[in-house]
Design an enzyme around this catalytic site. Structure first.
Site, PDB file in Angstrom:
ATOM      1  CE  LYS A  75      -2.224  -0.963   3.847  1.00 57.18           C
ATOM      2  NZ  LYS A  75      -1.552  -2.207   4.259  1.00 57.18           N
ATOM      3  NE  ARG A 121      -4.292  -0.857  10.132  1.00 56.85           N
ATOM      4  CZ  ARG A 121      -3.145  -0.389   9.607  1.00 56.85           C
ATOM      5  NH1 ARG A 121      -3.099   0.796   9.051  1.00 56.85           N
ATOM      6  NH2 ARG A 121      -2.070  -1.130   9.641  1.00 56.85           N
ATOM      7  NE  ARG A 132       7.420  -2.866   6.420  1.00 53.98           N
ATOM      8  CZ  ARG A 132       6.095  -2.694   6.415  1.00 53.98           C
ATOM      9  NH1 ARG A 132       5.508  -2.169   5.361  1.00 53.98           N
ATOM     10  NH2 ARG A 132       5.353  -3.068   7.427  1.00 53.98           N
ATOM     11  NE  ARG A 157       6.590  -0.495   9.996  1.00 56.91           N
ATOM     12  CZ  ARG A 157       5.424  -0.406   9.389  1.00 56.91           C
ATOM     13  NH1 ARG A 157       5.352   0.171   8.203  1.00 56.91           N
ATOM     14  NH2 ARG A 157       4.332  -0.888   9.940  1.00 56.91           N
ATOM     15  NE  ARG A 177       2.203  -4.559  11.571  1.00 53.43           N
ATOM     16  CZ  ARG A 177       3.218  -4.585  10.681  1.00 53.43           C
ATOM     17  NH1 ARG A 177       4.267  -5.355  10.880  1.00 53.43           N
ATOM     18  NH2 ARG A 177       3.154  -3.853   9.626  1.00 53.43           N
TER      19      ARG A 177
HETATM   20  P1  AMP Z   1       0.846   0.736   8.980  1.00 46.81           P
HETATM   21  O1  AMP Z   1       2.072   1.541   8.684  1.00 46.81           O
HETATM   22  O2  AMP Z   1      -0.362   1.214   8.238  1.00 46.81           O
HETATM   23  O3  AMP Z   1       1.065  -0.748   8.829  1.00 46.81           O
HETATM   24  O4  AMP Z   1       0.524   0.982  10.529  1.00 46.81           O
HETATM   25  C1  AMP Z   1       1.427   0.621  11.549  1.00 46.81           C
HETATM   26  C2  AMP Z   1       0.699   0.550  12.882  1.00 46.81           C
HETATM   27  O5  AMP Z   1       0.155   1.842  13.189  1.00 46.81           O
HETATM   28  C3  AMP Z   1      -0.480  -0.404  12.938  1.00 46.81           C
HETATM   29  O6  AMP Z   1      -0.095  -1.739  13.241  1.00 46.81           O
HETATM   30  C4  AMP Z   1      -1.318   0.218  14.045  1.00 46.81           C
HETATM   31  O7  AMP Z   1      -0.763  -0.056  15.321  1.00 46.81           O
HETATM   32  C5  AMP Z   1      -1.135   1.707  13.785  1.00 46.81           C
HETATM   33  N1  AMP Z   1      -2.141   2.259  12.847  1.00 46.81           N
HETATM   34  C6  AMP Z   1      -1.890   2.828  11.629  1.00 46.81           C
HETATM   35  N2  AMP Z   1      -3.022   3.242  11.051  1.00 46.81           N
HETATM   36  C7  AMP Z   1      -4.029   2.921  11.921  1.00 46.81           C
HETATM   37  C8  AMP Z   1      -5.440   3.095  11.899  1.00 46.81           C
HETATM   38  N3  AMP Z   1      -6.065   3.663  10.859  1.00 46.81           N
HETATM   39  N4  AMP Z   1      -6.157   2.630  12.962  1.00 46.81           N
HETATM   40  C9  AMP Z   1      -5.543   2.072  14.023  1.00 46.81           C
HETATM   41  N5  AMP Z   1      -4.221   1.876  14.107  1.00 46.81           N
HETATM   42  C10 AMP Z   1      -3.456   2.301  13.075  1.00 46.81           C
END
Ligand code: AMP
Length: 187
Positions: A13, A88, A127, A133, A144
């Site tokens: 994404k 989400r 990654r 990360r 996740r």
């Molecule tokens: P991502 O980079 O989108 O994979 O997000 C990394 C982490 O940030 C996720 O595992 C959540 O802990 C948090 N996170 C990011 N976006 C959201 C969202 N829209 N709602 C809730 N948690 C989020």
């Protein structure tokens, strides 16, 4: 044009969203990027979010809904945006739908990036080696992926009911997937 990228962690994404946003000349809004920046800067938002992120869990809607409201209100996002990593949850989806509807807008396309579980795990492990990360550890990756299946995958049905979901097999090269997305978006 408003585009939502849906897909499990590691589906691409971020990569595809950046290319698409640049091509369309609209901002890419990624809640994960915003949260990581907040953690790094040590803001109250970051301090609140970090323990959930490190555990691979969703940051609660009470925290995220305000963040989404602020981001959608940015002047740069008035005419369009690519959404990466939100909505989400059903509550987030409802907020996005309602906010756009109040402006006479809607999500034009929902792109579901589809990758097999094995490929997702392999990508996330690669990654981890590059980006370091804190949530790309094997245990957190499993959490996740489970959270995605439970909380976020059901949004596909929500958007399918509106007739706006396109499934994109996100398995080829970055260029191939970008070309498939460009065909769908038609720009
Ligand atoms: P991502 O980079 O989108 O994979 O997000 C990394 C982490 O940030 C996720 O595992 C959540 O802990 C948090 N996170 C990011 N976006 C959201 C969202 N829209 N709602 C809730 N948690 C989020």
């Amino acid at each position: 044009m408003f585009i939502l990228l849906l897909g499990a962690p590691g589906a691409g994404k971020g990569t595809q969203g950046a290319r698409l946003a640049a091509r369309l000349g609209v901002p890419k809004i990624a809640t994960g990027d915003i949260l990581r920046a907040a953690v790094k800067a040590g803001t109250p938002l970051g301090r609140e979010a970090q323990r959930y992120m490190d555990a691979g869990k969703l940051v609660p809607d009470e925290v995220i809904l305000g963040l989404i409201t602020e981001e959608l209100a940015q002047p740069a996002a008035r005419g369009g945006a690519v959404f990466d990593g939100f909505p989400r949850t059903p509550a987030q989806a409802e907020l996005v739908d309602r906010t756009l509807a109040a402006r006479g807008q809607r999500l034009d396309h929902v792109l579901l990036l589809e990758v097999s579980d094995d490929a997702l795990v392999a990508r996330l492990q690669r990654r981890a080696a590059i980006e370091h990360r804190s949530d790309d550890t094997p245990e957190t990756i499993r959490t996740r992926l489970g959270v995605y299946e439970r909380d976020t995958a059901p949004l596909v049905a929500h958007y399918a009911a509106q007739g706006s979901v396109h499934r994109v097999p996100a398995v080829g090269s970055v260029d191939e997937v970008a070309a498939a997305i460009a065909r769908i978006v038609g720009q």
